[in-house]
Design an enzyme around this catalytic site. Sequence first.
Site, PDB file in Angstrom:
ATOM      1  N   ASP A   1      -2.999  11.915  -2.368  1.00  0.00           N
ATOM      2  CA  ASP A   1      -3.124  13.699  -2.487  1.00  0.00           C
ATOM      3  C   ASP A   1      -3.483  14.063  -3.679  1.00  0.00           C
ATOM      4  O   ASP A   1      -2.651  13.770  -4.883  1.00  0.00           O
ATOM      5  CB  ASP A   1      -1.951  14.391  -1.997  1.00  0.00           C
TER       6      ASP A   1
ATOM      7  N   LYS B   1      -4.485  22.163  -7.820  1.00  0.00           N
ATOM      8  CA  LYS B   1      -4.173  23.386  -8.413  1.00  0.00           C
ATOM      9  C   LYS B   1      -3.236  22.755  -9.681  1.00  0.00           C
ATOM     10  O   LYS B   1      -2.398  21.838  -9.474  1.00  0.00           O
ATOM     11  CB  LYS B   1      -3.242  24.122  -7.644  1.00  0.00           C
TER      12      LYS B   1
ATOM     13  N   GLU C   1       0.942  -1.212   0.023  1.00  0.00           N
ATOM     14  CA  GLU C   1      -0.213   0.057  -0.164  1.00  0.00           C
ATOM     15  C   GLU C   1       1.039   1.354  -0.019  1.00  0.00           C
ATOM     16  O   GLU C   1       1.811   1.416   1.006  1.00  0.00           O
ATOM     17  CB  GLU C   1      -1.027   0.107   1.234  1.00  0.00           C
TER      18      GLU C   1
END
Length: 196
Positions: free
Chosen positions: A111, A115, A36
């Site tokens: 994550d 932007k 993982e």
Amino acid sequence: MNAGYDQHLELVKKRRDELRFALANLYSEPIDLTLEIGSGHGHWLVKFAESFPEKTCLGLDIIGDRIERARKKANSAGISNVQFLKAEAFETLDLLPKEVRLKEVFVLFPDPWPKKRHWKNRLFCVQFLEQLAQRCETGVRCHFRTDHEPYFEWALEVVEQQSGWSICQTADWPFEQVTVFQERADAFNSLILERV
Ligand SMILES: C[S@@+](CC[C@H](N)C(=O)[O-])C[C@H]1O[C@@H](n2cnc3c(N)ncnc32)[C@H](O)[C@@H]1O
């Protein structure tokens, strides 16, 4: 030569040497591994390892505090078939001993870097799939899940741009356990890739 740059190179070398040593210590004999990447506090992988005691599992995260929490969870659960390392994904794939055979890979709620100027930081990219492919035999699956719709669209485009993995339409998600970030999500999308 720039002293600051030399120092940086020294630090990178030290970090890589330590990671190589840690991995070699963990896996000195041929072994099948569930990996993982970005395991956070370890909620998902500890439950997975508990449910599949026959499997050997490794969780990676770049944040040391999260690794500490994950290790505590594994200790509290009294299981020894899961390890957690403070380590970066690309470096780990590079330094994993050849004895390790990656059998399944999970990337859960990475994550999203929303932007545009930060998209280059996204873990799930062509380079990632190519590097992962080098460590995986045909049939190995990589499981990706995100609550960020644009990241999911990006992931589909990434898959289009490489040839080592194809989307597996028929496979079921192998194990459900809510992660910290999943709990905060209103909805999410999942993608299962298979090494071809
Ligand atoms: C949004 S969190 C998700 C954590 C967990 N999977 C969950 O669903 O709760 C993403 C995690 O990936 C880790 N991470 C980011 N980039 C990484 C990399 N290149 N290698 C390893 N871990 C990384 C971060 O430190 C963070 O803990």
